[in-house]
Design a protein around this motif. Structure first.
Motif, PDB file in Angstrom:
ATOM      1  N   ASP A 209       0.598  -1.568   0.083  1.00 49.40           N
ATOM      2  CA  ASP A 209       0.058   0.432  -0.361  1.00 49.40           C
ATOM      3  C   ASP A 209       0.981   1.116  -0.026  1.00 49.40           C
ATOM      4  O   ASP A 209       0.255   2.565  -0.607  1.00 49.40           O
ATOM      5  N   THR A 302       4.778  -8.214  13.990  1.00 52.18           N
ATOM      6  CA  THR A 302       4.334  -8.925  14.579  1.00 52.18           C
ATOM      7  C   THR A 302       4.138 -10.006  14.725  1.00 52.18           C
ATOM      8  O   THR A 302       4.565 -10.837  15.000  1.00 52.18           O
TER       9      THR A 302
ATOM     10  N   GLY B 205      -1.424  -2.850  -4.460  1.00 55.18           N
ATOM     11  CA  GLY B 205      -1.961  -1.538  -3.358  1.00 55.18           C
ATOM     12  C   GLY B 205      -3.046  -1.383  -3.835  1.00 55.18           C
ATOM     13  O   GLY B 205      -3.323   0.452  -3.007  1.00 55.18           O
ATOM     14  N   ALA B 208      -6.206  -0.379  -2.122  1.00 57.82           N
ATOM     15  CA  ALA B 208      -6.595   0.411  -1.196  1.00 57.82           C
ATOM     16  C   ALA B 208      -6.188   2.390  -1.081  1.00 57.82           C
ATOM     17  O   ALA B 208      -7.344   3.228  -0.348  1.00 57.82           O
ATOM     18  N   LEU B 330       3.568  10.511  11.503  1.00 57.05           N
ATOM     19  CA  LEU B 330       3.705   9.294  10.781  1.00 57.05           C
ATOM     20  C   LEU B 330       4.024   8.009  11.529  1.00 57.05           C
ATOM     21  O   LEU B 330       3.875   8.287  13.509  1.00 57.05           O
ATOM     22  N   ALA B 332       4.972   5.821  12.728  1.00 56.71           N
ATOM     23  CA  ALA B 332       6.114   5.792  12.405  1.00 56.71           C
ATOM     24  C   ALA B 332       5.989   3.921  13.896  1.00 56.71           C
ATOM     25  O   ALA B 332       6.847   3.148  12.539  1.00 56.71           O
ATOM     26  N   LEU B 333       5.735   3.411  14.647  1.00 54.84           N
ATOM     27  CA  LEU B 333       5.992   2.374  14.861  1.00 54.84           C
ATOM     28  C   LEU B 333       5.553   1.494  15.374  1.00 54.84           C
ATOM     29  O   LEU B 333       3.841   2.066  15.366  1.00 54.84           O
ATOM     30  N   ILE B 334       5.493   0.241  16.104  1.00 56.34           N
ATOM     31  CA  ILE B 334       4.387   0.162  15.973  1.00 56.34           C
ATOM     32  C   ILE B 334       3.992   0.178  17.587  1.00 56.34           C
ATOM     33  O   ILE B 334       4.577   0.645  18.590  1.00 56.34           O
ATOM     34  N   GLU B 336       2.868   1.025  20.643  1.00 49.78           N
ATOM     35  CA  GLU B 336       3.525   0.787  21.809  1.00 49.78           C
ATOM     36  C   GLU B 336       2.886   0.172  23.046  1.00 49.78           C
ATOM     37  O   GLU B 336       1.028  -0.385  22.642  1.00 49.78           O
ATOM     38  N   ARG B 338       2.062  -3.445  22.100  1.00 51.77           N
ATOM     39  CA  ARG B 338       0.799  -3.922  20.604  1.00 51.77           C
ATOM     40  C   ARG B 338       2.085  -5.660  20.915  1.00 51.77           C
ATOM     41  O   ARG B 338       3.212  -5.488  19.992  1.00 51.77           O
ATOM     42  N   THR B 339       1.093  -6.528  20.867  1.00 47.22           N
ATOM     43  CA  THR B 339       1.633  -8.171  20.799  1.00 47.22           C
ATOM     44  C   THR B 339       1.068  -8.750  20.076  1.00 47.22           C
ATOM     45  O   THR B 339       0.277  -9.074  19.703  1.00 47.22           O
ATOM     46  N   PRO B 340       1.945  -9.633  19.961  1.00 47.04           N
ATOM     47  CA  PRO B 340       1.263 -10.673  18.586  1.00 47.04           C
ATOM     48  C   PRO B 340       0.684 -11.989  19.565  1.00 47.04           C
ATOM     49  O   PRO B 340       0.853 -11.685  20.033  1.00 47.04           O
TER      50      PRO B 340
END
Lengths: 461, 340
Positions: A209, A302, B205, B208, B330, B332-334, B336, B338-340
């Motif tokens: 994307d 992930t 893409g 989207a 942005l 930018a990051l996953i 805080e 966020r876990t599988p």
């Protein structure tokens, strides 16, 4: 500021250290005595056995871990000393908590002969900050056409066990098969940079994307996954050991999981940056985020974290890739690919894996030290924290918080994608073969160069 | 607005403001003396790393009609192959006190890099970057569409958006900065956008994007678009197996005489045919279509000057109606935790 060798003392008469109150692998609190390159005692015997002149280190609140082992470091020497040298890169490694690094072969000249790998090996010995293990090129000049003299590199003083054309995929299936077969003769491993070349011509970033919006040529996940699929089947067919460099996609994880379930002897590494950053960052067009393989999607991140936690991915490899600033201060398409990583690896992995509960400190030691040492066949690294073992270990303050400032790093590279981020965890001390290369979070002194007759024992304490 | 880098991050409010000012600028173009003193004493540099006579002279005419001093800097070829980096070029222009830099560059993101790098203080106008965006082209297309839509509806052009309009963009979307800029801008202005082209020339893409995708041009025309925008087909695409032959491409995705007749048969009397130029006559568009009363090709060129005058004017003379800086979040990051 390299200390001349003549002024250094022998490793065997170095300082003894009594490390008090550290938490071994994040569990029980024990004292450790480091002496003559080894862990001389653990527990109450440490204090009682310490010589009078031992230096006592208060490790209260610190975690004691085996020194980290990087399977994937670009030290740039020989050839691009403007980007990094063995000296500067191994200083960065020591500060980052490493006691061994594997120097990738894409130097200039390429590390494809016994001569070049011995040169890098000797530069590592002379620097004395970490163990520098040269990686040998698989093919002559990374050209992908004929095998380099893998046996000569394996038998050289450098004792090469890991071979890679990293940066370039060994895409020819016959050549890959032969390489996998050949290194069985000396227990070597082929570390593959999995990138189908035709599918990635001119590729600039993850295809998806974000690339659709940015108008940057895509690096599709399938270009990595198709090579990994082929290589695990080749490894199975010829009964060889395969290592996959910098796995970056969820699909690759699935293929490796499948291969391991079939009993194929494959290992894999993931970089710290692929555990934290995503291709959303490319929207800035800032080439500090340009890397190969590219930053992927949140779903990939992930999946990589889960795979590292469950052992599908075996190890963390930094792919530390310093570049001079002019190679990043330009348009995206012209910029070099790569990020520094030695001095941020521990903190990023703590942030992504430990602080999220995916790994405990023992698990951290497994993926940063024990398993990479096993893959690289470094028998004296990644060892248990037990009496009699080689003293390659680090003291980590997991409660520390710091803000990444590339301008203060020991590496010559200023291309850290973590610039400005606040990260947890700091390396307070690094002991390389019992010698303190880092104390109080700062570089101490390099390990003295072993005398010629001690050289072999230096690697195999 | 400090820079004009893309339409992706252009608000509807700023886009309408640009189009309304362009209407005022168009009125200047109709006068005998086509010149305003608005940018007297200001320096506009046309920094072209890629050949584009049409776009360059359009910007040059726009700047001159606003009385700006114009410097044309043709730096064809990549900056690296020329030995001078974009950074050095930018700092040279900074040292010459450029007030605005109009940049055309083969690398996607080069204008954004220039604007964000701190190498230069000048306003940066993206005159086409790689396969990313060409915002002034999209603005002139929107301007052309808005005038057409107003004429059809019998309403004044200024102040209105494109709500209710259906625009079909046809061809090599993958490599087209014109297509990207138009998709974002036209949808921001309320139009419905349809894309048609070979699947090989639509980006991964694209699903989207705020538009519908058709592989069959005739199916797309049956959706009754109010405008059909044909994209230029680059000759070099032939060599990379994006489609079997130019003749097959032309038959399936070219706006040929048959499709021109189809518009009549469908009763689409007010549907216009657009092309950003330069055209490959007989490839993506037939001569009859290009020269038909439906064609807006020359109006697009004319409107280009007005739109570029508006952009330079709003960036350099300031805008009392300027709104708050647009956000560039942005993620930018996953996040805080966020876990599988």
């Amino acid at each position: 500021m390299t200390t001349t060798t003549s002024t250094r003392t022998s490793a065997r008469t170095g300082t003894a250290y009594l490390i008090r109150g550290g938490s071994l692998l994040g569990r029980g609190v024990e004292d450790l005595l480091v002496r003559d390159g080894r862990i001389a005692a653990v527990g109450s015997a440490a204090a009682s056995g310490a010589p009078q002149d031992a230096v006592t280190i208060d490790a209260d609140g610190l975690v004691v871990l085996p020194g980290m082992v990087d399977l994937h470091t670009h030290l740039r020497e020989p050839g691009r000393e403007d980007a990094e040298t063995v000296e500067t890169g191994s200083r960065a490694a020591a500060l980052g908590g490493f006691t061994a690094v594997h120097a990738m072969a894409n130097s200039s000249p390429v590390a494809d002969t016994a001569g070049v790998v011995e040169q890098v090996y000797r530069l590592g010995l002379a620097s004395g900050w970490v163990e520098v293990r040269p990686v040998g090129a698989v093919t002559v000049g990374l050209g992908g056409e004929r095998l380099a003299e893998l046996g000569a590199m394996a038998e050289s003083r450098a004792g090469v066990r890991v071979f890679s054309d990293d940066g370039i995929c060994v895409s020819d299936p016959v050549l890959m098969r032969r390489a996998l077969e050949y290194v069985k003769a000396f227990d070597g491993v082929i570390a593959q940079h999995a990138q189908e070349p035709r599918l990635t011509e001119g590729a600039q970033m993850n295809e998806g994307d974000v690339s659709a919006v940015l108008g940057l040529a895509g690096w599709p996940a399938v270009a990595e996954e198709s090579i990994i699929a082929r290589d695990v089947l080749l490894a199975q067919h010829v009964g060889s050991r395969l290592h996959v460099c910098h796995v970056s996609t969820a699909g690759s994880v699935e293929i490796i999981r499948w291969a391991k379930a079939r009993g194929i002897d494959v290992t894999a590494e993931v970089t710290p940056h692929h555990l934290l950053l995503t291709d959303e960052l490319v929207r800035s067009y800032d080439p500090v985020y340009k890397v190969n393989p590219p930053l992927r999607t949140p779903d990939d991140v992930t999946a990589l974290r889960a795979a590292l936690a469950d052992g599908t991915i075996d190890a963390v490899g930094t792919d530390h890739a310093p570049h001079p600033s002019e190679h990043k201060e330009c348009e995206w398409a012209q910029a070099a690919m790569g990020m520094t990583g030695l001095e941020t690896a521990l903190s990023v992995v703590q942030h992504a894996m430990v602080d999220t509960g995916l790994l405990d400190w023992e698990g951290f030691a497994r993926v940063t030290s024990v398993t990479p040492a096993r893959i690289g066949r470094l028998g004296h690294q990644g060892r248990p924290l037990a009496a009699g073992e080689p003293a390659n270990l680090i003291l980590v303050d997991p409660a520390a918080r710091w803000t990444v400032d590339p301008t203060t790093m020991a590496t010559k590279g200023r291309n850290s994608p973590f610039r400005g981020l606040q990260l947890p965890g700091s390396v307070r001390a690094t002991f390389y073969a019992g010698h303190a290369t880092v104390l109080d979070g700062r570089l101490a002194t390099p390990r003295p160069v072993p005398a010629a007759d001690e050289e072999a024992p230096a690697w195999n304490l | 607005m400090k820079h004009l880098l893309s339409t992706h991050d252009l608000s509807a409010r700023n886009a309408l403001r640009l189009l309304d000012v362009a209407e005022e600028m168009a009125a200047v173009g109709d006068r005998e003396i086509k010149k305003l003193p608005a940018l007297r004493g200001r320096t506009v540099v046309n920094l072209f790393f890629e050949d584009s006579t049409r776009t360059r002279i359009s910007f040059e005419a726009a700047a001159k009609r606003l009385s700006a001093d114009v410097i044309n800097f043709a730096a064809k070829g990549s900056s690296v192959s020329k030995g001078e980096s974009l950074k050095d070029t930018a700092q040279t222009l900074e040292a010459m006190s450029a007030d605005a830099v109009v940049i055309r560059h083969p690398a996607s993101g080069a204008p954004a890099r220039l604007a964000a790098s701190g190498w230069i203080d000048a306003a940066v106008v993206n005159a086409g970057d790689g396969t990313h965006e060409h915002p002034t082209q999209a603005l002139l297309d929107a301007f052309t569409l808005r005038r057409h839509w107003a004429r059809v509806g019998g309403t004044p052009s200024a102040g209105t958006d494109l709500t209710g309009m259906k625009v079909l963009i046809v061809g090599d979307v993958l490599h087209s900065r014109v297509a990207r800029s138009n998709v974002w801008l036209l949808t921001t202005l309320g139009a419905e956008v349809l894309l048609a082209g070979p699947p090989t020339l639509l980006p991964i893409g694209v699903g989207a994007w705020p538009c519908t995708v058709h592989y069959d041009l005739d199916d797309a025309l049956a959706q009754r678009p109010d405008a059909v925008m044909m994209l230029r087909l680059q000759a070099e695409r032939m060599n990379a197996a994006f489609f079997p032959s130019t003749r097959e491409y032309s038959r399936r995705w070219g706006f040929d005489d048959g499709r021109l007749a189809l518009l009549d048969a469908l009763g689409l009397d007010d549907t216009v045919v657009m092309h950003p130029g330069p055209m490959n006559r007989g490839l993506e568009i037939s001569s009859a279509a290009a020269d038909s009363p439906r064609s807006t090709v020359l109006a697009q060129v004319r409107n280009g000057v007005s739109v570029r005058m508006a952009a330079l004017y709003l960036l350099l003379a300031g805008d009392p109606h300027d709104d708050v800086p647009e956000q560039h979040d942005l993620p930018a990051l996953i996040p805080e935790g966020r876990t599988p």
